[in-house]
Design a protein around this motif. Structure first.
Motif, PDB file in Angstrom:
ATOM      1  N   ASN A  19     -10.945  11.984   8.572  1.00  0.00           N
ATOM      2  CA  ASN A  19      -9.595  12.534   8.714  1.00  0.00           C
ATOM      3  C   ASN A  19      -8.646  11.597   9.463  1.00  0.00           C
ATOM      4  O   ASN A  19      -7.442  11.831   9.486  1.00  0.00           O
ATOM      5  N   GLU A  20      -9.185  10.558  10.082  1.00  0.00           N
ATOM      6  CA  GLU A  20      -8.360   9.601  10.836  1.00  0.00           C
ATOM      7  C   GLU A  20      -8.167   8.288  10.086  1.00  0.00           C
ATOM      8  O   GLU A  20      -7.590   7.337  10.619  1.00  0.00           O
ATOM      9  N   LEU A  21      -8.657   8.221   8.844  1.00  0.00           N
ATOM     10  CA  LEU A  21      -8.617   6.970   8.091  1.00  0.00           C
ATOM     11  C   LEU A  21      -7.191   6.463   7.901  1.00  0.00           C
ATOM     12  O   LEU A  21      -6.882   5.299   8.199  1.00  0.00           O
ATOM     13  N   GLY A  22      -6.311   7.295   7.377  1.00  0.00           N
ATOM     14  CA  GLY A  22      -4.956   6.863   7.066  1.00  0.00           C
ATOM     15  C   GLY A  22      -4.208   6.352   8.273  1.00  0.00           C
ATOM     16  O   GLY A  22      -3.549   5.304   8.223  1.00  0.00           O
ATOM     17  N   GLU A  23      -4.312   7.085   9.369  1.00  0.00           N
ATOM     18  CA  GLU A  23      -3.613   6.695  10.597  1.00  0.00           C
ATOM     19  C   GLU A  23      -4.073   5.324  11.076  1.00  0.00           C
ATOM     20  O   GLU A  23      -3.264   4.470  11.471  1.00  0.00           O
ATOM     21  N   ASN A  24      -5.391   5.077  11.028  1.00  0.00           N
ATOM     22  CA  ASN A  24      -5.918   3.802  11.498  1.00  0.00           C
ATOM     23  C   ASN A  24      -5.543   2.651  10.575  1.00  0.00           C
ATOM     24  O   ASN A  24      -5.243   1.546  11.035  1.00  0.00           O
ATOM     25  N   ILE A  25      -5.577   2.893   9.262  1.00  0.00           N
ATOM     26  CA  ILE A  25      -5.171   1.848   8.327  1.00  0.00           C
ATOM     27  C   ILE A  25      -3.693   1.500   8.516  1.00  0.00           C
ATOM     28  O   ILE A  25      -3.299   0.332   8.498  1.00  0.00           O
ATOM     29  N   LYS A  26      -2.895   2.524   8.715  1.00  0.00           N
ATOM     30  CA  LYS A  26      -1.464   2.305   8.932  1.00  0.00           C
ATOM     31  C   LYS A  26      -1.225   1.446  10.165  1.00  0.00           C
ATOM     32  O   LYS A  26      -0.386   0.531  10.157  1.00  0.00           O
ATOM     33  N   ASN A  27      -1.975   1.703  11.229  1.00  0.00           N
ATOM     34  CA  ASN A  27      -1.829   0.932  12.459  1.00  0.00           C
ATOM     35  C   ASN A  27      -2.274  -0.521  12.303  1.00  0.00           C
ATOM     36  O   ASN A  27      -1.801  -1.400  13.035  1.00  0.00           O
ATOM     37  N   LEU A  28      -3.182  -0.764  11.353  1.00  0.00           N
ATOM     38  CA  LEU A  28      -3.676  -2.125  11.139  1.00  0.00           C
ATOM     39  C   LEU A  28      -2.736  -2.968  10.283  1.00  0.00           C
ATOM     40  O   LEU A  28      -2.928  -4.183  10.168  1.00  0.00           O
ATOM     41  N   ASN A  29      -1.751  -2.327   9.636  1.00  0.00           N
ATOM     42  CA  ASN A  29      -0.758  -3.038   8.805  1.00  0.00           C
ATOM     43  C   ASN A  29      -1.430  -3.921   7.741  1.00  0.00           C
ATOM     44  O   ASN A  29      -1.135  -5.119   7.616  1.00  0.00           O
ATOM     45  N   LEU A  30      -2.320  -3.322   6.969  1.00  0.00           N
ATOM     46  CA  LEU A  30      -3.065  -4.083   5.965  1.00  0.00           C
ATOM     47  C   LEU A  30      -2.279  -4.283   4.676  1.00  0.00           C
ATOM     48  O   LEU A  30      -2.658  -5.118   3.850  1.00  0.00           O
ATOM     49  N   GLY A  31      -1.223  -3.527   4.485  1.00  0.00           N
ATOM     50  CA  GLY A  31      -0.437  -3.644   3.269  1.00  0.00           C
ATOM     51  C   GLY A  31      -0.135  -2.292   2.674  1.00  0.00           C
ATOM     52  O   GLY A  31      -0.484  -1.243   3.228  1.00  0.00           O
ATOM     53  N   LYS A  32       0.499  -2.299   1.501  1.00  0.00           N
ATOM     54  CA  LYS A  32       0.937  -1.066   0.842  1.00  0.00           C
ATOM     55  C   LYS A  32       0.199  -0.783  -0.461  1.00  0.00           C
ATOM     56  O   LYS A  32       0.467   0.213  -1.115  1.00  0.00           O
ATOM     57  N   LYS A  33      -0.736  -1.663  -0.847  1.00  0.00           N
ATOM     58  CA  LYS A  33      -1.461  -1.458  -2.110  1.00  0.00           C
ATOM     59  C   LYS A  33      -2.944  -1.713  -1.863  1.00  0.00           C
ATOM     60  O   LYS A  33      -3.342  -2.797  -1.426  1.00  0.00           O
ATOM     61  N   ALA A  34      -3.756  -0.699  -2.148  1.00  0.00           N
ATOM     62  CA  ALA A  34      -5.194  -0.810  -1.918  1.00  0.00           C
ATOM     63  C   ALA A  34      -5.978  -0.467  -3.170  1.00  0.00           C
ATOM     64  O   ALA A  34      -5.551   0.360  -3.983  1.00  0.00           O
ATOM     65  N   ALA A  35      -7.131  -1.098  -3.303  1.00  0.00           N
ATOM     66  CA  ALA A  35      -8.095  -0.721  -4.339  1.00  0.00           C
ATOM     67  C   ALA A  35      -9.227   0.034  -3.668  1.00  0.00           C
ATOM     68  O   ALA A  35      -9.794  -0.451  -2.678  1.00  0.00           O
ATOM     69  N   ILE A  36      -9.527   1.212  -4.184  1.00  0.00           N
ATOM     70  CA  ILE A  36     -10.691   1.947  -3.706  1.00  0.00           C
ATOM     71  C   ILE A  36     -11.856   1.582  -4.616  1.00  0.00           C
ATOM     72  O   ILE A  36     -11.805   1.794  -5.828  1.00  0.00           O
TER      73      ILE A  36
END
Length: 393
Positions: A19-36
């Motif tokens: 449940n905390e994945l999005g918040e942490n990714i946002k804080n890391l500034n990895l970009g706006k497009k991801a492949a799952i």
């Protein structure tokens, strides 16, 4: 006593941490497009973990595409297809959602998404080109849905080259570590008993191997023994009742520790031997292959007195408190396999034939000879064939 320890992966451990994945990714500034990246099976879709992961990313303002073709033993051709997919879709980072095979594949896909040539150009061993990769891989976020490899915190991935029937680990550089790992035991509750056992023994053997190889040190010993203790106490419970969240949590903890252990020490020739097995028979689950050869493998090192006190210490960690001789570890290991219902695995059920063993032994040394070099005593090809033969049923 000397060791090097560098762990750049931020780990979110515990029930509900997805449940905390999005918040942490946002804080890391990895970009706006991801492949799952997920497997070619149905587990992440049916369990709801894929939907939850997509929602976390969407809520963080990240667009996603899905690559869903990773095999249980990832193929080099799939890696190259996925790397092309990353480039075509302009992906800025990868989210690996699944077990060890998915996380391994994602780390290698991340390398090939930014580096030229073929994946086997960067393999060291066998028919590999032995080239170091020069361009920084795409960042990888690892969301593990199994407890087996520790791949969420280490810098390596393992891939099969179907052209040569070779299975080799790639990566190893600092930038190959996932930047973020989510270890949420709730995601593991739906793993079937058989695969819970296979994965748990894989994690166990990462730690037992690293404990008895020559690079073992004070720090790796601490992680290894703790991992062995947690698997010894809780794996059978997790196998018997997948909803036992206390057991799932402890096995998941042991699994992540096993990833740290491999960064600090080195696995042994046991893993080289199994990689040769599942390279030639890709339908064999990695953990199952390790279980098949494990008793005869450890007997070899016990009988040759490779490190008697360490085997006694591991026996005690597995729960045999009265252990007084090295062979007690082999007995404790056999007891755990029986408790987990995996003591009757047969190579013959996966199509193995004894006449393949010399070729398998040669592949084991040719493709991953570095792990043989970590053994405290020599295990030559003839000895390797003997272990395969004694393990065969």
């Amino acid at each position: 006593m000397s060791y090097n320890f560098y762990q750049p992966t931020r780990v979110l451990f515990g029930p509900g941490r997805l449940n905390e994945l999005g918040e942490n990714i946002k804080n890391l500034n990895l970009g706006k497009k991801a492949a799952i990246v997920i497997s070619n099976g149905k587990s992440t879709k049916e369990s709801g973990s894929l939907d939850r992961t997509e929602k976390q990313l969407k809520d963080a303002g990240i667009d996603t595409v899905i690559f869903d073709k990773v095999e249980s033993n990832p193929l080099a051709s799939t890696i190259m297809e996925a790397a092309a997919f990353m480039k075509e879709n302009h992906c800025e980072f990868i989210v690996a959602l699944g077990g060890g095979s998915v996380m391994d594949a994602a780390k290698i896909i991340a390398i090939m998404a930014t580096n030229p040539g073929d994946v086997w150009d960067y393999a060291f061993g066998g028919h590999g080109g032995c080239k170091p990769y020069l361009e920084t891989p795409l960042p990888v976020v690892a969301v593990t849905t199994t407890a087996g490899t520790g791949s969420e915190v280490d810098a390596w991935g393992v891939v099969n080259n179907e052209k040569y029937d070779e299975k080799i680990g790639l990566g190893g550089a600092d930038a190959s570590h996932p930047v973020l790992a989510v270890v949420d035991p709730e995601l593991m509750a739906t793993v079937p008993p058989k695969f819970t056992a296979f994965q748990g023994f894989d994690a166990l053997f990462h730690s037992t191997e690293c404990y008895i190889t020559s690079p073992a040190n004070l720090m790796s010993d601490m992680f290894a023994i703790t991992a062995i203790e947690n698997i010894g106490r809780y794996l059978a419970r997790a196998v018997q009742d997948g909803s036992d969240m206390e057991a799932r949590e402890h096995v998941a903890f042991a699994n992540t520790l096993s990833g740290h252990v491999m960064e600090l020490s080195a696995c042994s020739s046991e893993h080289s031997m199994e990689h040769a097995m599942s390279a030639m028979h890709p339908e064999l689950p990695h953990g199952a292959g390790l279980i098949m050869i494990s008793l005869e493998y450890y007997k070899y090192f016990v009988e040759h007195h490779a490190c008697d006190e360490r085997f006694i210490r591991m026996a005690k960690a597995l729960g045999r408190e009265d252990a007084s001789e090295p062979m007690d570890f082999v007995r404790a290991l056999a007891d755990l396999q029986k408790a987990c219902g995996v003591d009757d695995l047969k190579m013959s059920d996966y199509g193995f034939k004894p006449e393949e063993f010399p070729e398998m032994a040669k592949k084991a040394k040719d493709t991953m000879g570095g792990l043989y070099a970590a053994d405290r005593i020599e295990l030559n090809e003839e000895d390797t064939v003997s272990i395969y033969r004694k393990s065969y049923r």
